[in-house]
Design a protein around this motif. Structure first.
Motif, short mmCIF file in Angstrom:
data_model
loop_
_atom_site.label_atom_id
_atom_site.label_comp_id
_atom_site.label_asym_id
_atom_site.label_seq_id
_atom_site.Cartn_x
_atom_site.Cartn_y
_atom_site.Cartn_z
N ILE B 186 0.88 -1.17 0.00
CA ILE B 186 0.00 0.00 0.00
C ILE B 186 0.91 1.22 0.00
O ILE B 186 1.52 1.56 1.03
CB ILE B 186 -0.92 0.02 1.23
N ALA B 187 1.00 1.83 -1.15
CA ALA B 187 1.94 2.93 -1.33
C ALA B 187 1.35 4.26 -0.88
O ALA B 187 0.13 4.43 -0.84
CB ALA B 187 2.36 3.03 -2.79
N GLY B 188 2.22 5.20 -0.54
CA GLY B 188 1.79 6.55 -0.22
C GLY B 188 1.70 7.37 -1.50
O GLY B 188 2.04 6.89 -2.58
N PRO B 189 1.23 8.60 -1.38
CA PRO B 189 1.09 9.46 -2.55
C PRO B 189 2.45 9.71 -3.21
O PRO B 189 3.42 9.98 -2.51
CB PRO B 189 0.50 10.75 -1.99
N GLY B 195 6.57 9.03 -0.02
CA GLY B 195 5.74 8.11 -0.80
C GLY B 195 6.54 7.52 -1.95
O GLY B 195 6.52 6.30 -2.19
N ARG B 196 7.23 8.38 -2.65
CA ARG B 196 8.04 7.92 -3.80
C ARG B 196 9.18 7.02 -3.35
O ARG B 196 9.40 5.94 -3.87
CB ARG B 196 8.65 9.13 -4.53
N GLN B 197 9.91 7.48 -2.33
CA GLN B 197 11.09 6.73 -1.92
C GLN B 197 10.74 5.32 -1.45
O GLN B 197 11.42 4.35 -1.78
CB GLN B 197 11.83 7.48 -0.81
N THR B 219 -1.04 -1.06 -4.54
CA THR B 219 -2.16 -0.11 -4.51
C THR B 219 -1.63 1.21 -3.97
O THR B 219 -0.61 1.26 -3.31
CB THR B 219 -3.29 -0.62 -3.60
N PHE B 220 -2.40 2.27 -4.22
CA PHE B 220 -1.95 3.59 -3.79
C PHE B 220 -2.94 4.24 -2.84
O PHE B 220 -4.13 4.23 -3.10
CB PHE B 220 -1.72 4.49 -5.01
N GLY B 221 -2.43 4.77 -1.76
CA GLY B 221 -3.27 5.47 -0.80
C GLY B 221 -2.77 6.89 -0.63
O GLY B 221 -1.87 7.33 -1.35
N ASP B 222 -3.33 7.59 0.34
CA ASP B 222 -2.95 8.99 0.55
C ASP B 222 -2.37 9.21 1.94
O ASP B 222 -2.40 10.31 2.46
CB ASP B 222 -4.15 9.89 0.30
N VAL B 229 -7.74 1.28 4.31
CA VAL B 229 -8.85 0.33 4.33
C VAL B 229 -9.19 -0.09 2.89
O VAL B 229 -9.24 -1.28 2.57
CB VAL B 229 -10.11 0.94 4.98
N ARG B 230 -9.40 0.91 2.06
CA ARG B 230 -9.78 0.62 0.67
C ARG B 230 -8.71 -0.20 -0.05
O ARG B 230 -9.01 -1.17 -0.73
CB ARG B 230 -10.01 1.93 -0.10
#
Lengths: 334, 334
Positions: B186-189, B195-197, B219-222, B229-230
């Motif tokens: 679950i990646a960050g923005p 998020g990128r690193q 998947t990507f989250g914020d 959750v999503r």
DNA sequence: CTGAAAGCGCTTACAG
DNA sequence: CTGAAAGCGCTTACAG
């Protein structure tokens, strides 16, 4: 353009008006000509002028700053309070000075002195106890003050607190209904109002549900995690150990959970743990932990509202917010 | 005595010395007579004098205040950072203005403007992204700034960040050693440096451990709980679901834990979840949750140290602190 | 509507 | 060692 370093004098010169006129258009004073407004506004953007809040504060004897003194923002309860207070302050155009007292009277005193010297317009304070005179000095200075979470006897200061009784009552009701009769309690320090109130509420609730108060089931901590560990260890080591434990704050509950697991006991099956404060993490434990919840965000917001009304010269009533029991036990409800 | 309202002029009068002399003894200037020192000191206590920090700041063009702008103190990581930063500032006799940007660029901009007008001596900032020009304005104003946690490309600003690579590498090594080959992420923005690193580190680590990158497992989250959750729901709903999930921050991990439980899956037996940030609560889950830890306290302390050195005119190097994997899995280690 | 002036509470050269 | 004075950057009666 620099922004810092450019003064209203520069703006006035650039706009070809007097200092006073520049000040008036900046403050939205009605007595300004359209021409002056236009030229000053342009000068402001061209120079990147930003009013110096320090200078304005000195002149107005109003800083538009509040001091917020909590125990420790790392405690999720106070983090919620701090966030809400800061946002409420921001909404009213106040900046927030943050202080952590770390449940430590000296640091509390130090911050009180600091806030006094900073000439904040008021302070929201979760008192650590009387302190060594600084609290008195704060009140005597006629600085607007609002207590949050806790109160201190002998100080006639508006406060925003929570009434632990309903939550504790419900918790005991729920536990006894589920058959628990040996309920351990990890109390907070009796020198702190919340520690006392929750203790009293616990003691009062038991008989109402047909349970005698058993002193061996009551331990005292200091609202910190480690004391929760020790207290729970003591309770769990007893030959006739409790089947449920209630902790008077979230950090001690965390300690109790650690001690429980360390002892190889499982929540839900072996023992029930009820925590204070609806920390989000507790809902996601497996099984989830029941809690006595208070609305920390409302506490923080409300404290700032009260404080600002004091700043405006009003004398607001103290506010007491409710607590509720959130039953997350996985046992089949009777 | 009032405290507020009594000025150095009152002290001087009370002590029978001039305003200048009073000021000199108060500031510890050597050119003062023992007699003057004694009388002024006494006047100070008798009148309850407290220097007005606003006036002093105006005169010295130094406020001894720093601005601390984080995403949200309710995030335990930032609570740790904020606590450490505040304590470090206090130790250096600085007050801390707290701002929550709420992962929101407008609020970030608002606080940047506020800090600028408050003439803080410097700001510690966890940037939300470029913002709408305020960040540029901040830098251009020559205000000392240190980035924490995140950086923004194109800004030559000293920063205190964390290197996620070792922690993520260790986590993947540990998971693959335990037989996991389908690891969800679950990646960050990707607009935020962390998020990128972390995403890059994850992608890079997999092949090193003999795993092909499978886009369906990413998947990507914020960075907020709901997105966790999503994201987890999506991962878990797949026909060939992952046996382990790694989340790029603690809030999304919390969301993933919720989604997991909601789906009736059990950590440890059904699925492994690895969180970012060593949040204390995670250690007390049953079973405990493995984490990629960064020392948030060190991050906060270090940021303030760097900032104060910038304030002193130095040009400190950026600091990169390590991350480590804390394996708490209950599986028998191979 | 506008400008000149006083003053918010300090600090710090400048003389003495 | 001490006092008188200027000035930090604003706001706001006071005249005009």
């Amino acid at each position: 353009m620099a922004g810092r370093g450019v003064t209203i004098r520069d703006v006035a010169a650039h706009a070809g008006v007097s200092l006073g006129t520049a000040s008036r258009v900046l403050s939205g004073h009605p007595a300004t000509s359209a021409d002056a407004r236009a030229r000053v506004t342009q000068a402001v953007t061209e120079l990147g002028y930003r009013p110096n809040a320090q200078a304005r504060s000195l002149r107005l004897t109003r800083t538009h700053a509040i001091g917020l003194l909590v125990s420790d923002v790392r405690n999720p309860f106070f983090a919620d309070v701090a966030h809400a207070a800061e946002q409420a302050a921001l909404g009213a155009d106040y900046v927030t000075l943050l202080g952590n007292a770390n449940e430590n009277v000296e640091q509390q005193d130090r911050y009180i002195e600091t806030f006094l010297m900073q000439r904040v317009d008021g302070v929201v304070l979760a008192p650590q106890g009387r302190g060594s005179g600084s609290l008195e000095a704060l009140i005597e200075s006629r600085m607007p003050v609002v207590f949050v979470d806790r109160t201190v006897e002998g100080f006639d200061v508006p406060s925003v607190t929570t009434d632990s009784r309903p939550g504790i009552e419900e918790a005991i009701a729920s536990l006894t209904a589920a058959g628990h009769s040996r309920i351990g309690y990890i109390a907070g320090p009796q020198a702190i109002s919340t520690g006392r109130q929750r203790y009293d509420a616990f003691i009062d609730a038991l008989p109402r549900h047909g349970i005698d108060v058993d002193p061996s089931l009551i331990t005292f901590g200091d609202f910190q995690e480690q004391s929760g560990v020790r207290a729970a260890q003591q309770l769990l080591a007893a030959p006739d150990r409790p089947t449920a434990i209630l902790a008077a704050d979230n950090l001690m509950a965390l300690g109790a959970l650690a001690a429980t697991r360390q002892r190889g006991l499982h929540i839900g099956s072996d023992i029930e743990v009820v925590a204070f404060d609806d920390i989000e993490w507790l809902a996601h434990f497996d099984p989830p932990i029941s809690v006595i919840a208070q609305d920390a965000g409302a506490v923080g917001r409300c404290a700032v509202e009260l404080l600002l009304s004091v700043v405006e010269g009003e004398e607001p009533e103290s506010v007491v917010l409710p607590t509720t029991f959130i039953d997350r036990s996985t046992r089949t409800k009777s």
